[in-house]
Write a protein that holds these residues in place. Structure first.
Motif, PDB file in Angstrom:
ATOM      1  N   LEU A  93     -28.553  55.618  31.932  1.00  0.00           N
ATOM      2  CA  LEU A  93     -29.446  55.323  30.999  1.00  0.00           C
ATOM      3  C   LEU A  93     -29.411  55.519  30.024  1.00  0.00           C
ATOM      4  O   LEU A  93     -28.993  54.967  28.950  1.00  0.00           O
ATOM      5  N   CYS A  94     -28.767  56.766  29.703  1.00  0.00           N
ATOM      6  CA  CYS A  94     -28.332  57.483  28.535  1.00  0.00           C
ATOM      7  C   CYS A  94     -27.326  56.575  28.055  1.00  0.00           C
ATOM      8  O   CYS A  94     -27.095  56.601  26.578  1.00  0.00           O
ATOM      9  N   ASP A  95     -26.106  56.619  29.156  1.00  0.00           N
ATOM     10  CA  ASP A  95     -25.417  55.234  28.047  1.00  0.00           C
ATOM     11  C   ASP A  95     -25.650  53.685  28.100  1.00  0.00           C
ATOM     12  O   ASP A  95     -25.252  53.931  26.986  1.00  0.00           O
ATOM     13  N   ALA A  96     -26.676  53.396  28.498  1.00  0.00           N
ATOM     14  CA  ALA A  96     -26.851  52.272  28.046  1.00  0.00           C
ATOM     15  C   ALA A  96     -27.467  52.439  26.842  1.00  0.00           C
ATOM     16  O   ALA A  96     -27.492  51.309  25.966  1.00  0.00           O
ATOM     17  N   LEU A  97     -28.664  53.589  26.467  1.00  0.00           N
ATOM     18  CA  LEU A  97     -29.055  54.108  25.618  1.00  0.00           C
ATOM     19  C   LEU A  97     -27.963  54.318  23.824  1.00  0.00           C
ATOM     20  O   LEU A  97     -28.651  53.227  22.905  1.00  0.00           O
ATOM     21  N   THR A  98     -27.284  54.293  24.284  1.00  0.00           N
ATOM     22  CA  THR A  98     -26.403  55.160  23.315  1.00  0.00           C
ATOM     23  C   THR A  98     -25.225  53.250  23.171  1.00  0.00           C
ATOM     24  O   THR A  98     -25.406  52.631  21.925  1.00  0.00           O
ATOM     25  N   TYR A  99     -25.304  52.562  24.372  1.00  0.00           N
ATOM     26  CA  TYR A  99     -25.196  50.779  23.434  1.00  0.00           C
ATOM     27  C   TYR A  99     -25.345  49.919  22.709  1.00  0.00           C
ATOM     28  O   TYR A  99     -25.326  49.708  22.002  1.00  0.00           O
ATOM     29  N   ALA A 100     -26.531  50.272  23.224  1.00  0.00           N
ATOM     30  CA  ALA A 100     -28.314  49.818  22.705  1.00  0.00           C
ATOM     31  C   ALA A 100     -28.246  50.029  20.812  1.00  0.00           C
ATOM     32  O   ALA A 100     -28.121  49.180  20.665  1.00  0.00           O
ATOM     33  N   GLU A 101     -27.093  50.901  20.226  1.00  0.00           N
ATOM     34  CA  GLU A 101     -27.546  51.348  18.826  1.00  0.00           C
ATOM     35  C   GLU A 101     -26.556  50.200  18.020  1.00  0.00           C
ATOM     36  O   GLU A 101     -26.837  49.333  17.089  1.00  0.00           O
ATOM     37  N   ARG A 102     -25.934  49.684  18.870  1.00  0.00           N
ATOM     38  CA  ARG A 102     -24.531  48.415  18.645  1.00  0.00           C
ATOM     39  C   ARG A 102     -25.803  47.347  17.951  1.00  0.00           C
ATOM     40  O   ARG A 102     -24.988  46.555  17.181  1.00  0.00           O
ATOM     41  N   PHE A 103     -27.480  47.204  18.396  1.00  0.00           N
ATOM     42  CA  PHE A 103     -27.597  45.719  18.336  1.00  0.00           C
ATOM     43  C   PHE A 103     -28.579  45.922  17.006  1.00  0.00           C
ATOM     44  O   PHE A 103     -29.202  45.378  15.997  1.00  0.00           O
ATOM     45  N   LYS A 104     -28.495  47.471  16.241  1.00  0.00           N
ATOM     46  CA  LYS A 104     -29.384  47.709  15.338  1.00  0.00           C
ATOM     47  C   LYS A 104     -30.653  47.172  15.611  1.00  0.00           C
ATOM     48  O   LYS A 104     -31.650  46.469  15.031  1.00  0.00           O
ATOM     49  N   PRO A 105     -31.391  47.202  16.761  1.00  0.00           N
ATOM     50  CA  PRO A 105     -32.820  46.695  16.743  1.00  0.00           C
ATOM     51  C   PRO A 105     -34.056  47.060  16.127  1.00  0.00           C
ATOM     52  O   PRO A 105     -33.753  48.361  15.499  1.00  0.00           O
ATOM     53  N   LYS A 106     -34.443  46.446  16.281  1.00  0.00           N
ATOM     54  CA  LYS A 106     -36.975  47.211  15.510  1.00  0.00           C
ATOM     55  C   LYS A 106     -36.617  47.816  16.834  1.00  0.00           C
ATOM     56  O   LYS A 106     -37.680  47.871  16.387  1.00  0.00           O
ATOM     57  N   ALA A 107     -36.663  47.838  18.513  1.00  0.00           N
ATOM     58  CA  ALA A 107     -37.102  48.429  19.857  1.00  0.00           C
ATOM     59  C   ALA A 107     -36.076  48.645  20.750  1.00  0.00           C
ATOM     60  O   ALA A 107     -35.797  47.724  20.456  1.00  0.00           O
ATOM     61  N   VAL A 108     -36.369  50.021  20.785  1.00  0.00           N
ATOM     62  CA  VAL A 108     -35.791  49.675  22.976  1.00  0.00           C
ATOM     63  C   VAL A 108     -36.922  49.912  23.392  1.00  0.00           C
ATOM     64  O   VAL A 108     -37.348  51.266  23.383  1.00  0.00           O
TER      65      VAL A 108
END
Length: 489
Positions: free
Chosen positions: A341-356
Protein backbone atom coordinates in the motif's frame (compact mmCIF):
# COMPACT_ATOMS: atom_id res chain seq x y z
CA UNK A 1 -32.02 -10.95 -8.42
CA UNK A 2 -34.32 -8.56 -10.23
CA UNK A 3 -35.97 -5.69 -8.36
CA UNK A 4 -38.82 -3.54 -9.58
CA UNK A 5 -40.26 -0.43 -7.93
CA UNK A 6 -43.89 0.62 -8.20
CA UNK A 7 -46.49 2.74 -6.47
CA UNK A 8 -48.71 0.28 -4.65
CA UNK A 9 -51.30 0.79 -1.93
CA UNK A 10 -52.47 -2.16 0.17
CA UNK A 11 -55.69 -2.24 -1.83
CA UNK A 12 -53.72 -2.42 -5.09
CA UNK A 13 -51.27 -4.93 -3.64
CA UNK A 14 -54.18 -7.30 -2.98
CA UNK A 15 -54.61 -7.60 -6.75
CA UNK A 16 -50.94 -8.52 -7.42
CA UNK A 17 -50.14 -11.87 -9.02
CA UNK A 18 -47.25 -13.33 -7.06
CA UNK A 19 -46.13 -16.39 -5.12
CA UNK A 20 -46.01 -14.47 -1.87
CA UNK A 21 -47.29 -11.04 -0.86
CA UNK A 22 -45.17 -9.51 1.90
CA UNK A 23 -46.57 -6.62 3.92
CA UNK A 24 -44.24 -4.52 6.07
CA UNK A 25 -46.12 -3.13 9.08
CA UNK A 26 -44.87 -0.45 11.46
CA UNK A 27 -46.05 0.37 14.97
CA UNK A 28 -47.88 3.35 13.47
CA UNK A 29 -50.09 1.25 11.21
CA UNK A 30 -53.66 2.46 10.77
CA UNK A 31 -56.12 0.04 9.18
CA UNK A 32 -58.08 1.03 6.09
CA UNK A 33 -61.12 -0.66 4.58
CA UNK A 34 -59.34 -2.98 2.12
CA UNK A 35 -59.02 -6.74 2.80
CA UNK A 36 -55.33 -6.61 3.75
CA UNK A 37 -55.80 -3.72 6.17
CA UNK A 38 -58.74 -5.48 7.74
CA UNK A 39 -56.70 -8.68 8.19
CA UNK A 40 -53.73 -6.82 9.70
CA UNK A 41 -55.95 -4.81 12.04
CA UNK A 42 -57.68 -7.95 13.32
CA UNK A 43 -54.38 -9.83 13.73
CA UNK A 44 -52.87 -6.99 15.75
CA UNK A 45 -55.99 -6.67 17.91
CA UNK A 46 -55.94 -10.42 18.60
CA UNK A 47 -52.22 -10.14 19.42
CA UNK A 48 -51.39 -12.78 16.81
CA UNK A 49 -49.29 -10.17 14.99
CA UNK A 50 -46.77 -7.80 16.52
CA UNK A 51 -45.30 -4.78 14.78
CA UNK A 52 -42.01 -5.44 16.55
CA UNK A 53 -39.21 -5.67 13.98
CA UNK A 54 -38.86 -9.19 12.61
CA UNK A 55 -42.11 -10.68 13.92
CA UNK A 56 -43.88 -12.73 11.22
CA UNK A 57 -47.39 -14.04 10.62
CA UNK A 58 -48.58 -16.14 7.66
CA UNK A 59 -52.03 -16.13 6.13
CA UNK A 60 -53.47 -18.13 3.21
CA UNK A 61 -56.26 -17.81 0.66
CA UNK A 62 -57.67 -14.54 1.95
CA UNK A 63 -60.84 -13.46 0.11
CA UNK A 64 -60.13 -10.39 -2.02
CA UNK A 65 -56.38 -11.08 -2.19
CA UNK A 66 -54.97 -12.64 -5.36
CA UNK A 67 -51.76 -14.02 -3.80
CA UNK A 68 -52.24 -17.45 -2.27
CA UNK A 69 -49.81 -16.67 0.55
CA UNK A 70 -49.54 -13.51 2.64
CA UNK A 71 -46.59 -12.83 4.90
CA UNK A 72 -47.05 -10.01 7.40
CA UNK A 73 -43.94 -8.72 9.14
CA UNK A 74 -43.37 -6.04 11.75
CA UNK A 75 -40.85 -3.27 11.08
CA UNK A 76 -41.04 -1.52 14.45
CA UNK A 77 -40.53 2.22 14.10
CA UNK A 78 -39.75 1.73 10.39
CA UNK A 79 -36.18 2.93 10.80
CA UNK A 80 -33.52 1.49 8.50
CA UNK A 81 -32.21 -0.81 11.25
CA UNK A 82 -35.74 -2.07 11.97
CA UNK A 83 -36.34 -2.77 8.29
CA UNK A 84 -33.03 -4.63 8.11
CA UNK A 85 -34.07 -6.92 10.98
CA UNK A 86 -37.50 -7.51 9.43
CA UNK A 87 -36.32 -8.19 5.88
CA UNK A 88 -33.59 -10.58 7.10
CA UNK A 89 -36.34 -12.59 8.83
CA UNK A 90 -38.43 -12.50 5.65
CA UNK A 91 -35.50 -13.71 3.54
CA UNK A 92 -34.89 -16.66 5.85
CA UNK A 93 -38.58 -17.60 5.61
CA UNK A 94 -38.65 -17.29 1.81
CA UNK A 95 -35.54 -19.45 1.50
CA UNK A 96 -37.18 -22.24 3.48
CA UNK A 97 -40.33 -21.93 1.38
CA UNK A 98 -38.23 -21.78 -1.84
CA UNK A 99 -40.17 -18.73 -3.04
CA UNK A 100 -39.16 -17.61 -6.55
CA UNK A 101 -40.98 -14.29 -6.80
CA UNK A 102 -42.61 -11.95 -4.32
CA UNK A 103 -44.24 -8.57 -3.92
CA UNK A 104 -43.06 -6.64 -0.86
CA UNK A 105 -45.17 -3.64 0.03
CA UNK A 106 -44.73 -0.98 2.69
CA UNK A 107 -48.10 -0.49 4.35
CA UNK A 108 -47.42 3.22 4.92
CA UNK A 109 -45.29 6.00 3.44
CA UNK A 110 -41.62 5.22 3.97
CA UNK A 111 -38.20 6.85 3.76
CA UNK A 112 -35.31 6.54 1.32
CA UNK A 113 -33.19 5.01 4.11
CA UNK A 114 -35.79 2.33 4.87
CA UNK A 115 -36.19 1.52 1.18
CA UNK A 116 -32.44 1.16 0.71
CA UNK A 117 -32.29 -1.03 3.79
CA UNK A 118 -34.93 -3.35 2.35
CA UNK A 119 -33.11 -3.70 -0.98
CA UNK A 120 -29.64 -4.21 0.49
CA UNK A 121 -30.80 -6.67 3.15
CA UNK A 122 -32.87 -8.77 0.79
CA UNK A 123 -30.02 -8.96 -1.72
CA UNK A 124 -27.46 -9.80 0.95
CA UNK A 125 -29.63 -12.43 2.62
CA UNK A 126 -30.32 -14.29 -0.62
CA UNK A 127 -26.85 -14.07 -2.20
CA UNK A 128 -25.38 -17.38 -3.36
CA UNK A 129 -21.81 -18.02 -4.54
CA UNK A 130 -21.69 -20.40 -7.52
CA UNK A 131 -18.54 -19.77 -9.58
CA UNK A 132 -16.46 -22.79 -8.63
CA UNK A 133 -19.23 -25.31 -7.92
CA UNK A 134 -19.90 -28.10 -10.40
CA UNK A 135 -23.59 -28.32 -9.51
CA UNK A 136 -24.45 -24.96 -7.98
CA UNK A 137 -27.69 -24.24 -6.16
CA UNK A 138 -29.02 -21.08 -7.76
CA UNK A 139 -30.45 -18.14 -5.89
CA UNK A 140 -33.98 -19.17 -4.93
CA UNK A 141 -35.53 -15.70 -5.08
CA UNK A 142 -35.48 -14.36 -8.64
CA UNK A 143 -37.90 -11.40 -8.71
CA UNK A 144 -39.06 -8.92 -6.05
CA UNK A 145 -41.48 -6.08 -6.76
CA UNK A 146 -41.23 -3.36 -4.12
CA UNK A 147 -44.47 -1.49 -3.55
CA UNK A 148 -44.57 1.98 -2.02
CA UNK A 149 -47.53 4.13 -1.10
CA UNK A 150 -45.95 6.94 -3.15
CA UNK A 151 -42.85 6.30 -5.26
CA UNK A 152 -41.73 9.95 -5.50
CA UNK A 153 -38.52 11.21 -7.08
CA UNK A 154 -36.51 10.91 -3.85
CA UNK A 155 -37.52 7.29 -3.38
CA UNK A 156 -36.92 6.47 -7.04
CA UNK A 157 -33.40 7.91 -6.76
CA UNK A 158 -32.77 5.92 -3.57
CA UNK A 159 -33.99 2.78 -5.28
CA UNK A 160 -31.74 3.28 -8.33
CA UNK A 161 -28.74 3.94 -6.07
CA UNK A 162 -29.54 0.85 -3.99
CA UNK A 163 -29.72 -1.40 -7.05
CA UNK A 164 -26.35 -0.12 -8.29
CA UNK A 165 -24.90 -0.56 -4.81
CA UNK A 166 -26.12 -4.15 -4.71
CA UNK A 167 -24.41 -4.89 -8.01
CA UNK A 168 -21.17 -3.38 -6.73
CA UNK A 169 -21.35 -5.31 -3.47
CA UNK A 170 -22.02 -8.57 -5.27
CA UNK A 171 -19.16 -7.94 -7.69
CA UNK A 172 -16.87 -7.44 -4.69
CA UNK A 173 -18.22 -10.59 -3.04
CA UNK A 174 -17.67 -12.60 -6.20
CA UNK A 175 -13.96 -11.77 -6.43
CA UNK A 176 -13.27 -11.97 -2.72
CA UNK A 177 -15.00 -15.36 -2.48
CA UNK A 178 -13.10 -16.94 -5.35
CA UNK A 179 -10.28 -19.30 -4.32
CA UNK A 180 -6.81 -17.86 -4.77
CA UNK A 181 -6.13 -20.01 -7.84
CA UNK A 182 -9.24 -18.49 -9.46
CA UNK A 183 -8.39 -14.93 -8.38
CA UNK A 184 -4.70 -14.46 -9.10
CA UNK A 185 -3.28 -10.95 -9.61
CA UNK A 186 -3.58 -11.52 -13.37
CA UNK A 187 -7.23 -12.60 -13.11
CA UNK A 188 -7.99 -9.69 -10.80
CA UNK A 189 -6.54 -7.35 -13.43
CA UNK A 190 -8.76 -8.96 -16.08
CA UNK A 191 -11.78 -8.37 -13.86
CA UNK A 192 -10.83 -4.70 -13.69
CA UNK A 193 -10.48 -4.58 -17.47
CA UNK A 194 -14.03 -5.89 -17.90
CA UNK A 195 -15.24 -2.83 -15.98
CA UNK A 196 -13.48 -0.59 -18.50
CA UNK A 197 -15.94 -1.74 -21.16
CA UNK A 198 -18.42 0.71 -19.63
CA UNK A 199 -18.40 4.37 -20.65
CA UNK A 200 -16.33 6.82 -18.57
CA UNK A 201 -14.06 4.02 -17.24
CA UNK A 202 -10.53 3.19 -18.35
CA UNK A 203 -8.08 0.62 -17.02
CA UNK A 204 -4.30 0.35 -17.17
CA UNK A 205 -2.48 -2.72 -15.88
CA UNK A 206 1.22 -2.49 -15.00
CA UNK A 207 3.39 -5.60 -14.73
CA UNK A 208 6.72 -6.28 -12.99
CA UNK A 209 8.83 -4.30 -15.51
CA UNK A 210 6.65 -1.18 -15.28
CA UNK A 211 6.48 -1.39 -11.49
CA UNK A 212 10.26 -1.77 -11.28
CA UNK A 213 10.69 1.30 -13.46
CA UNK A 214 8.50 3.26 -11.04
CA UNK A 215 10.78 2.23 -8.19
CA UNK A 216 8.13 0.39 -6.17
CA UNK A 217 10.69 -1.61 -4.23
CA UNK A 218 8.42 -2.31 -1.29
CA UNK A 219 5.61 -3.72 -3.44
CA UNK A 220 8.06 -5.81 -5.48
CA UNK A 221 9.63 -7.20 -2.32
CA UNK A 222 6.35 -8.77 -1.20
CA UNK A 223 5.70 -10.26 -4.64
CA UNK A 224 9.16 -11.74 -5.15
CA UNK A 225 8.41 -14.97 -3.27
CA UNK A 226 5.53 -15.96 -5.54
CA UNK A 227 5.42 -17.65 -8.94
CA UNK A 228 2.43 -15.44 -9.77
CA UNK A 229 3.54 -12.12 -11.29
CA UNK A 230 2.36 -8.94 -9.59
CA UNK A 231 -0.10 -6.55 -11.19
CA UNK A 232 -0.62 -2.86 -10.45
CA UNK A 233 -4.14 -1.94 -11.56
CA UNK A 234 -5.09 1.66 -12.33
CA UNK A 235 -8.81 2.28 -12.87
CA UNK A 236 -10.15 5.71 -13.77
CA UNK A 237 -13.73 6.89 -13.79
CA UNK A 238 -14.24 10.34 -15.35
CA UNK A 239 -17.76 11.66 -14.92
CA UNK A 240 -16.80 15.29 -14.24
CA UNK A 241 -14.55 17.80 -15.97
CA UNK A 242 -10.87 16.90 -16.26
CA UNK A 243 -10.06 19.88 -14.06
CA UNK A 244 -12.00 18.34 -11.18
CA UNK A 245 -9.61 16.67 -8.72
CA UNK A 246 -10.38 12.98 -8.26
CA UNK A 247 -11.00 10.91 -5.18
CA UNK A 248 -8.46 8.08 -5.12
CA UNK A 249 -9.37 4.68 -3.68
CA UNK A 250 -6.46 2.35 -2.91
CA UNK A 251 -7.33 -1.30 -2.28
CA UNK A 252 -5.00 -3.89 -0.75
CA UNK A 253 -4.82 -6.76 -3.23
CA UNK A 254 -3.03 -9.64 -1.54
CA UNK A 255 -4.73 -12.46 -3.42
CA UNK A 256 -3.37 -15.00 -0.96
CA UNK A 257 -1.40 -14.44 2.23
CA UNK A 258 0.61 -17.27 3.76
CA UNK A 259 2.44 -14.77 5.95
CA UNK A 260 5.59 -15.38 3.93
CA UNK A 261 8.62 -16.50 5.95
CA UNK A 262 6.73 -15.36 9.07
CA UNK A 263 4.34 -18.19 8.26
CA UNK A 264 0.79 -18.10 9.56
CA UNK A 265 -0.60 -21.06 11.54
CA UNK A 266 -2.42 -23.63 9.40
CA UNK A 267 -5.93 -23.37 10.93
CA UNK A 268 -8.16 -21.05 8.89
CA UNK A 269 -5.33 -20.09 6.55
CA UNK A 270 -7.76 -20.73 3.68
CA UNK A 271 -9.48 -17.51 4.73
CA UNK A 272 -6.43 -15.59 3.59
CA UNK A 273 -7.92 -15.63 0.10
CA UNK A 274 -10.02 -12.76 1.51
CA UNK A 275 -6.89 -10.65 2.03
CA UNK A 276 -7.74 -8.82 -1.19
CA UNK A 277 -11.05 -7.58 0.27
CA UNK A 278 -9.86 -3.98 -0.10
CA UNK A 279 -9.12 -4.53 -3.79
CA UNK A 280 -12.49 -6.24 -4.24
CA UNK A 281 -14.25 -3.26 -2.68
CA UNK A 282 -12.57 -0.88 -5.14
CA UNK A 283 -13.72 -3.07 -8.03
CA UNK A 284 -17.22 -3.07 -6.53
CA UNK A 285 -17.34 0.71 -6.35
CA UNK A 286 -16.34 0.98 -10.00
CA UNK A 287 -19.04 -1.53 -10.91
CA UNK A 288 -21.60 0.73 -9.23
CA UNK A 289 -20.15 3.84 -10.88
CA UNK A 290 -20.48 2.17 -14.29
CA UNK A 291 -24.23 1.96 -13.66
CA UNK A 292 -24.95 5.28 -11.94
CA UNK A 293 -22.53 7.45 -13.96
CA UNK A 294 -22.34 10.30 -11.41
CA UNK A 295 -20.60 13.61 -12.14
CA UNK A 296 -17.43 12.81 -10.20
CA UNK A 297 -13.87 11.72 -10.93
CA UNK A 298 -12.51 8.62 -9.19
CA UNK A 299 -9.23 6.75 -9.47
CA UNK A 300 -8.83 3.19 -8.20
CA UNK A 301 -5.37 1.82 -7.44
CA UNK A 302 -4.88 -1.88 -6.70
CA UNK A 303 -1.44 -3.32 -5.96
CA UNK A 304 -2.06 -7.07 -6.41
CA UNK A 305 0.26 -9.95 -5.56
CA UNK A 306 0.62 -13.05 -3.40
CA UNK A 307 2.65 -13.31 -0.18
CA UNK A 308 4.42 -16.67 -0.37
CA UNK A 309 7.38 -18.34 1.46
CA UNK A 310 9.49 -19.23 -1.57
CA UNK A 311 13.28 -19.40 -1.41
CA UNK A 312 13.35 -15.96 -3.03
CA UNK A 313 10.93 -14.45 -0.50
CA UNK A 314 11.84 -11.50 1.69
CA UNK A 315 13.21 -12.38 5.13
CA UNK A 316 12.77 -10.77 8.54
CA UNK A 317 15.50 -8.14 8.81
CA UNK A 318 15.61 -7.34 5.09
CA UNK A 319 15.63 -3.65 4.18
CA UNK A 320 13.82 -2.45 1.04
CA UNK A 321 13.43 0.95 -0.60
CA UNK A 322 9.93 2.23 -1.27
CA UNK A 323 8.82 4.37 -4.21
CA UNK A 324 8.98 7.41 -1.91
CA UNK A 325 12.68 6.75 -1.28
CA UNK A 326 12.12 5.81 2.34
CA UNK A 327 13.79 2.60 3.45
CA UNK A 328 11.84 -0.03 5.39
CA UNK A 329 13.13 -2.75 7.71
CA UNK A 330 10.88 -5.79 7.35
CA UNK A 331 10.67 -7.24 10.86
CA UNK A 332 7.66 -9.40 10.05
CA UNK A 333 6.84 -10.59 6.53
CA UNK A 334 3.22 -11.12 7.57
CA UNK A 335 2.81 -7.35 7.80
CA UNK A 336 2.91 -7.22 4.00
CA UNK A 337 -0.24 -5.25 3.23
CA UNK A 338 1.28 -1.99 4.35
CA UNK A 339 4.34 -2.74 2.20
CA UNK A 340 2.33 -2.83 -1.02
CA UNK A 341 0.00 0.00 0.00
CA UNK A 342 2.79 2.46 0.79
CA UNK A 343 3.99 2.44 -2.83
CA UNK A 344 0.43 2.82 -4.11
CA UNK A 345 -0.06 5.81 -1.77
CA UNK A 346 3.06 7.43 -3.23
CA UNK A 347 1.81 6.72 -6.76
CA UNK A 348 -1.48 8.46 -5.87
CA UNK A 349 0.31 11.81 -5.55
CA UNK A 350 0.44 12.21 -9.34
CA UNK A 351 -3.35 12.64 -9.51
CA UNK A 352 -3.33 15.69 -7.21
CA UNK A 353 -6.34 14.16 -5.44
CA UNK A 354 -8.96 15.88 -3.32
CA UNK A 355 -8.67 12.87 -0.99
CA UNK A 356 -7.10 9.42 -0.88
CA UNK A 357 -8.77 6.53 0.94
CA UNK A 358 -7.01 3.21 1.32
CA UNK A 359 -8.97 0.08 2.19
CA UNK A 360 -7.24 -2.93 3.65
CA UNK A 361 -7.64 -6.10 5.69
CA UNK A 362 -4.63 -4.77 7.56
CA UNK A 363 -4.49 -5.89 11.18
CA UNK A 364 -5.75 -8.57 13.52
CA UNK A 365 -5.53 -5.85 16.17
CA UNK A 366 -8.49 -4.06 14.58
CA UNK A 367 -10.50 -7.28 14.86
CA UNK A 368 -9.84 -7.27 18.61
CA UNK A 369 -10.55 -3.55 18.94
CA UNK A 370 -13.85 -3.28 17.05
CA UNK A 371 -15.04 -6.77 16.17
CA UNK A 372 -17.07 -7.31 13.02
CA UNK A 373 -19.57 -4.47 13.52
CA UNK A 374 -17.51 -1.45 12.52
CA UNK A 375 -14.49 -0.98 10.29
CA UNK A 376 -11.61 1.00 11.74
CA UNK A 377 -11.36 4.54 10.35
CA UNK A 378 -8.25 6.69 10.50
CA UNK A 379 -8.15 10.14 8.90
CA UNK A 380 -5.92 13.20 8.79
CA UNK A 381 -8.81 15.66 8.46
CA UNK A 382 -11.99 15.95 10.50
CA UNK A 383 -14.14 16.82 7.48
CA UNK A 384 -13.02 13.69 5.64
CA UNK A 385 -13.57 11.50 8.69
CA UNK A 386 -17.03 12.97 9.27
CA UNK A 387 -18.03 12.48 5.63
CA UNK A 388 -16.90 8.84 5.66
CA UNK A 389 -18.64 8.17 8.96
CA UNK A 390 -21.89 9.62 7.59
CA UNK A 391 -21.54 7.67 4.35
CA UNK A 392 -21.16 4.48 6.36
CA UNK A 393 -24.10 5.27 8.62
CA UNK A 394 -26.34 5.92 5.62
CA UNK A 395 -25.32 2.62 3.99
CA UNK A 396 -25.47 0.67 7.29
CA UNK A 397 -21.80 -0.06 6.58
CA UNK A 398 -20.46 1.28 9.84
CA UNK A 399 -17.02 2.54 10.78
CA UNK A 400 -15.46 4.08 13.86
CA UNK A 401 -12.73 6.72 13.99
CA UNK A 402 -9.49 5.74 15.68
CA UNK A 403 -6.61 8.02 16.78
CA UNK A 404 -3.49 8.92 14.82
CA UNK A 405 -1.35 10.44 17.57
CA UNK A 406 2.29 10.81 16.57
CA UNK A 407 3.39 9.01 19.74
CA UNK A 408 2.16 5.72 18.24
CA UNK A 409 4.80 6.03 15.49
CA UNK A 410 7.56 5.66 18.07
CA UNK A 411 7.05 1.89 17.91
CA UNK A 412 8.16 1.92 14.25
CA UNK A 413 11.69 3.19 14.87
CA UNK A 414 14.48 1.13 13.32
CA UNK A 415 18.23 1.03 13.82
CA UNK A 416 18.76 -0.05 10.23
CA UNK A 417 16.19 1.79 8.09
CA UNK A 418 14.00 4.87 8.06
CA UNK A 419 11.11 2.88 9.49
CA UNK A 420 10.23 -0.65 10.58
CA UNK A 421 7.12 -2.33 9.19
CA UNK A 422 5.80 -3.40 12.61
CA UNK A 423 5.86 -2.22 16.22
CA UNK A 424 4.67 -3.96 19.35
CA UNK A 425 1.28 -5.61 19.88
CA UNK A 426 -0.34 -2.76 21.88
CA UNK A 427 -2.22 -0.41 19.56
CA UNK A 428 -1.38 -2.58 16.57
CA UNK A 429 -4.14 -1.21 14.31
CA UNK A 430 -3.04 2.35 15.03
CA UNK A 431 0.64 1.55 14.50
CA UNK A 432 -0.25 0.02 11.12
CA UNK A 433 -2.11 3.18 10.20
CA UNK A 434 0.82 5.33 11.36
CA UNK A 435 3.11 3.38 9.03
CA UNK A 436 0.84 4.20 6.08
CA UNK A 437 0.50 7.80 7.26
CA UNK A 438 4.21 8.36 6.52
CA UNK A 439 3.47 7.85 2.82
CA UNK A 440 0.31 9.97 2.67
CA UNK A 441 1.55 13.42 3.62
CA UNK A 442 0.70 15.31 0.44
CA UNK A 443 -3.11 15.06 0.43
CA UNK A 444 -6.11 14.51 2.73
CA UNK A 445 -5.95 10.83 3.64
CA UNK A 446 -8.08 8.17 5.28
CA UNK A 447 -7.47 4.51 6.01
CA UNK A 448 -10.16 1.89 6.51
CA UNK A 449 -9.05 -1.26 8.31
CA UNK A 450 -11.60 -3.90 7.26
CA UNK A 451 -9.86 -6.96 8.70
CA UNK A 452 -12.96 -7.90 10.71
CA UNK A 453 -15.69 -6.64 8.38
CA UNK A 454 -14.64 -7.85 4.91
CA UNK A 455 -15.67 -11.46 5.52
CA UNK A 456 -17.39 -13.85 7.88
CA UNK A 457 -15.91 -17.11 9.13
CA UNK A 458 -17.45 -20.33 10.36
CA UNK A 459 -20.61 -21.79 8.83
CA UNK A 460 -21.42 -18.44 7.21
CA UNK A 461 -17.95 -18.20 5.65
CA UNK A 462 -17.83 -15.72 2.82
CA UNK A 463 -17.17 -12.16 1.74
CA UNK A 464 -19.47 -9.38 2.95
CA UNK A 465 -18.81 -6.86 0.17
CA UNK A 466 -17.96 -4.21 2.74
CA UNK A 467 -17.17 -1.36 2.54
CA UNK A 468 -18.57 -0.85 -0.98
CA UNK A 469 -21.70 0.82 0.42
CA UNK A 470 -19.71 3.24 2.55
CA UNK A 471 -17.31 4.14 -0.26
CA UNK A 472 -20.02 4.54 -2.88
CA UNK A 473 -22.05 6.83 -0.64
CA UNK A 474 -18.94 8.91 0.03
CA UNK A 475 -18.11 9.22 -3.66
CA UNK A 476 -21.70 10.17 -4.50
CA UNK A 477 -21.64 12.82 -1.78
CA UNK A 478 -18.75 14.44 -3.63
CA UNK A 479 -21.03 14.88 -6.63
CA UNK A 480 -23.47 16.82 -4.45
CA UNK A 481 -20.61 18.90 -3.03
CA UNK A 482 -19.33 19.65 -6.52
CA UNK A 483 -22.76 20.77 -7.71
CA UNK A 484 -23.16 22.98 -4.66
CA UNK A 485 -19.80 24.63 -5.31
CA UNK A 486 -20.71 25.16 -8.96
CA UNK A 487 -23.97 26.90 -8.00
CA UNK A 488 -22.09 29.10 -5.50
CA UNK A 489 -19.91 30.42 -8.34
Amino acid sequence: MNFKLQTLSLAAAAKSSTDTLIVLISKHFKAGKDPLSDLIGKAIKAKDLSAEAGKLLNAYALPGVKAAKILMVGIGEARAADVKTAVAAVAAHLKTAKTANAVMVFSEATTAEALQSAVLTLADSTYVYTSTKSNPVARHLKQVDLGLVGANATLQHAFATSIAMVQGIEFAKEWANRPANHATPTLLAKAAQTLAKASHISCEVLGPKEVAKLGMGSFMAVAQGSAEPLRFIVLKYQGAAKTEAPTVLVGKGITFDTGGISLKPAPEMDEMKFDMGGAASVLGVFKSLSILKPAVNVVGLIPACENMPDGTAIKPGDVVTSMSGQTIEILNTDAEGRLILCDALTYAERFKPKAVIDIATLTGACVIALGAVRSGLFATEDALADALQKAGDDAMDLCWRMPLDDEYAEALKSNFADVANVGGRPGGAIIGAKFLHRFAQKYPWAHLDIAATAWKGGAAKGATGRPVGLLLNYVLSQETTGKTKARAK
